[in-house]
Design a protein around this motif. Structure first.
Motif, mmCIF file in Angstrom:
data_model
loop_
_atom_site.group_PDB
_atom_site.id
_atom_site.type_symbol
_atom_site.label_atom_id
_atom_site.label_comp_id
_atom_site.label_asym_id
_atom_site.label_seq_id
_atom_site.Cartn_x
_atom_site.Cartn_y
_atom_site.Cartn_z
ATOM 1 N N TYR A 3 0.826 -1.198 0.000
ATOM 2 C CA TYR A 3 0.000 0.000 0.000
ATOM 3 C C TYR A 3 0.860 1.248 0.000
ATOM 4 C CZ TYR A 3 -3.057 3.652 1.793
ATOM 5 O OH TYR A 3 -3.727 4.814 1.969
ATOM 6 N N ARG A 4 1.864 1.288 0.842
ATOM 7 C CA ARG A 4 2.696 2.478 0.945
ATOM 8 C C ARG A 4 3.497 2.715 -0.328
ATOM 9 N NH1 ARG A 4 3.218 4.861 5.833
ATOM 10 N NH2 ARG A 4 2.289 3.797 7.622
ATOM 11 N N PRO A 78 -5.089 13.220 6.550
ATOM 12 C CA PRO A 78 -4.638 12.199 5.587
ATOM 13 C C PRO A 78 -4.041 10.979 6.262
ATOM 14 C CG PRO A 78 -3.910 14.376 4.930
ATOM 15 C CD PRO A 78 -4.443 14.516 6.315
ATOM 16 N N LEU A 79 -3.340 11.206 7.393
ATOM 17 C CA LEU A 79 -2.776 10.061 8.095
ATOM 18 C C LEU A 79 -3.860 9.142 8.614
ATOM 19 C CD1 LEU A 79 -0.305 8.626 9.175
ATOM 20 C CD2 LEU A 79 -0.413 10.082 11.207
ATOM 21 N N LEU A 80 -4.929 9.729 9.174
ATOM 22 C CA LEU A 80 -6.049 8.915 9.647
ATOM 23 C C LEU A 80 -6.730 8.177 8.487
ATOM 24 C CD1 LEU A 80 -7.624 11.312 12.300
ATOM 25 C CD2 LEU A 80 -6.209 9.291 12.721
ATOM 26 N N ALA A 81 -6.882 8.889 7.349
ATOM 27 C CA ALA A 81 -7.493 8.248 6.180
ATOM 28 C C ALA A 81 -6.627 7.094 5.679
ATOM 29 C CB ALA A 81 -7.717 9.273 5.079
ATOM 30 N N ASN A 82 -5.319 7.342 5.660
ATOM 31 C CA ASN A 82 -4.416 6.273 5.222
ATOM 32 C C ASN A 82 -4.498 5.066 6.147
ATOM 33 O OD1 ASN A 82 -3.617 7.890 3.149
ATOM 34 N ND2 ASN A 82 -1.722 8.573 4.131
ATOM 35 N N ARG A 83 -4.533 5.331 7.447
ATOM 36 C CA ARG A 83 -4.627 4.229 8.399
ATOM 37 C C ARG A 83 -5.941 3.475 8.249
ATOM 38 N NH1 ARG A 83 -2.230 7.067 13.942
ATOM 39 N NH2 ARG A 83 -0.032 7.098 13.264
ATOM 40 N N ALA A 84 -7.024 4.237 8.029
ATOM 41 C CA ALA A 84 -8.323 3.575 7.842
ATOM 42 C C ALA A 84 -8.324 2.716 6.585
ATOM 43 C CB ALA A 84 -9.431 4.616 7.785
ATOM 44 N N MET A 89 -7.861 -2.575 3.951
ATOM 45 C CA MET A 89 -7.170 -3.504 3.056
ATOM 46 C C MET A 89 -6.716 -4.760 3.799
ATOM 47 S SD MET A 89 -4.897 -1.017 0.641
ATOM 48 C CE MET A 89 -4.200 -2.429 -0.168
ATOM 49 N N LEU A 90 -6.169 -4.551 5.021
ATOM 50 C CA LEU A 90 -5.745 -5.714 5.790
ATOM 51 C C LEU A 90 -6.919 -6.603 6.155
ATOM 52 C CD1 LEU A 90 -3.077 -4.128 8.160
ATOM 53 C CD2 LEU A 90 -2.684 -5.556 6.144
ATOM 54 N N THR A 91 -8.024 -5.991 6.523
ATOM 55 C CA THR A 91 -9.221 -6.778 6.842
ATOM 56 C C THR A 91 -9.716 -7.542 5.622
ATOM 57 O OG1 THR A 91 -9.841 -5.165 8.536
ATOM 58 C CG2 THR A 91 -11.549 -6.680 7.772
ATOM 59 N N SER A 92 -9.740 -6.836 4.466
ATOM 60 C CA SER A 92 -10.177 -7.501 3.236
ATOM 61 C C SER A 92 -9.238 -8.636 2.876
ATOM 62 C CB SER A 92 -10.246 -6.487 2.092
ATOM 63 O OG SER A 92 -11.136 -5.433 2.403
#
Length: 398
Positions: A3-4, A78-84, A89-92
């Protein structure tokens, strides 16, 4: 990491808020000046920052006299959005892994069950429709299941029961025919004998000769079928003994050489004796049938090769000959009763019922083995083999 490297923006160090100064020429200000409050997100002047802008009208006597604009610049959003998004993605990915594992387990179980059905079907085909140890001593695998695999297994079971019954009928057909044809054949033969002593017109004598020739051929067929029936009973009742199979094959080869004529007969035997607990007489009779079959297809200047070798738990006798290859459509039926590859016999020739290879198969099965046929490499000829195992020893006791 994925992702990063593909999506996420790299966050820089925080900058003073003054660099994201408020602007008055924005759509939310114009909307509030028209009398309607509005909030909007926009990118900040610095990379990675966002600005939350809220504009509300200031009214006096139902008229807009000003606009109140509040802006908050932040790099945390943006950091919170990225973490969410990363959490999503990890959950999926985790859900996909679990679903993939479930599907893999289901597919593996389904594949194993289908493999069991395939193995049972192939085992039944190798035993001519009989399910060794399954239908005779149990049921076809997975017939008790309630799903589609169980329906398929039950269909296979019914199919092989029908095929097994039909195969048993074909196995006993020769003996039944020979028994049923003896009486009417004797009546026809005696009638023809009486006609020979009667006064017949000259033009009827050729028809009488043809009838007698047909009766003679039919008698030969009945005798051949009766011989096959007797051999079946003799094979079933044969008593095993400890013999040197090398000497049995050598004796058969010595007897075949005068019959081969101009054909070359080679005998390949092991150096050491090959002892086996078996019935030597039926084995010799099976070799006689194989040799007669090979001799009829070998050209006058061709070759034959009789060989013996040891295998795991027994021995293999192979008779190869030069000649035409086996038809692909007949290779699975060569050892069945009343199946022959020879052309139709011409007048005066002995009829062929295709019982020789059938007898060879019975001998192999009596010794816990199998009779096989294959084409030689290059299409130079064919090879018939008998794989034999030691017969069980009977315990003697009081």
């Amino acid at each position: 990491m994925i992702y990063r490297s593909l999506l996420a923006n790299q966050l820089e160090d925080a900058e003073p808020w003054t660099e994201d100064a408020p602007r008055l020429d924005t759509p939310e200000v114009r909307t509030a000046h028209a009398g309607a409050p509005k909030a909007a997100w926009r990118e900040g002047e610095e990379r990675g920052s966002v600005v939350l802008a809220t504009a509300v009208p200031i009214e006096r006597q139902h008229q807009v006299v000003g606009v109140l604009l509040l802006e908050q610049a932040s790099r945390a959003v943006p950091l919170l959005a990225n973490r969410a998004l990363l959490g999503l993605m990890l959950t999926s990915f985790g859900v996909l892994l679990v679903a993939g594992a479930i599907l893999l387990a289901f597919a593996t179980r389904l594949s194993l069950r289908l493999s069991r059905l395939r193995d049972a079907a192939e085992h039944a085909q190798l035993n001519d429709g009989r399910l060794d140890g399954q239908i005779l001593h149990g049921r076809f695998p997975m017939t008790e299941a309630d799903d589609e695999i169980g329906d398929l297994a039950r269909s296979f079971e019914r199919l092989f029961e029908v095929v097994g019954g039909y195969t048993d009928y074909l196995r006993t057909l020769a003996s039944k025919l020979s028994h049923e044809l003896n009486t009417p054949l004797a009546i026809v033969k005696s009638s023809l004998d009486n006609l020979e002593h009667a006064e017949l017109p000259p033009d009827a004598k050729p028809y009488l000769a043809r009838a007698r020739d047909g009766v003679a051929r039919l008698s030969a067929l009945v005798r051949a079928m009766s011989e096959a029936s007797r051999m079946e009973r003799a094979i079933a009742a044969a008593e095993p003994e400890d013999v040197d199979l090398r000497e049995v094959v050598r004796g058969c080869a010595d007897a075949y050489r005068p019959l081969a004529g101009t054909r070359q007969l080679e005998c390949v035997l092991p150096d050491a004796p090959l002892r086996l607990h078996c019935a030597p007489e039926p084995i010799a009779q099976a070799l006689d049938k194989l040799f007669d079959n090979a001799l009829s297809f070998t050209p006058a200047d061709g070759w034959l090769r009789l060989s013996l070798r040891a295998i795991d738990g027994g021995a293999e006798i192979e008779l190869a000959n030069q000649g035409p290859p086996l038809p692909a459509a007949m290779q699975g039926r060569l050892f069945d009763s009343l199946v022959s590859l020879r052309d139709k016999a011409t007048p005066g020739d002995a009829p062929h019922l295709g019982l020789g290879l059938y007898v060879a198969r019975l001998v192999a099965e009596r010794h816990g083995g199998v009779a096989l046929a294959r084409n030689l490499d290059g299409g130079s000829g064919v090879a018939f083999s008998l794989r034999l195992h030691s017969m069980p020893r009977h315990r003697l006791g009081g």
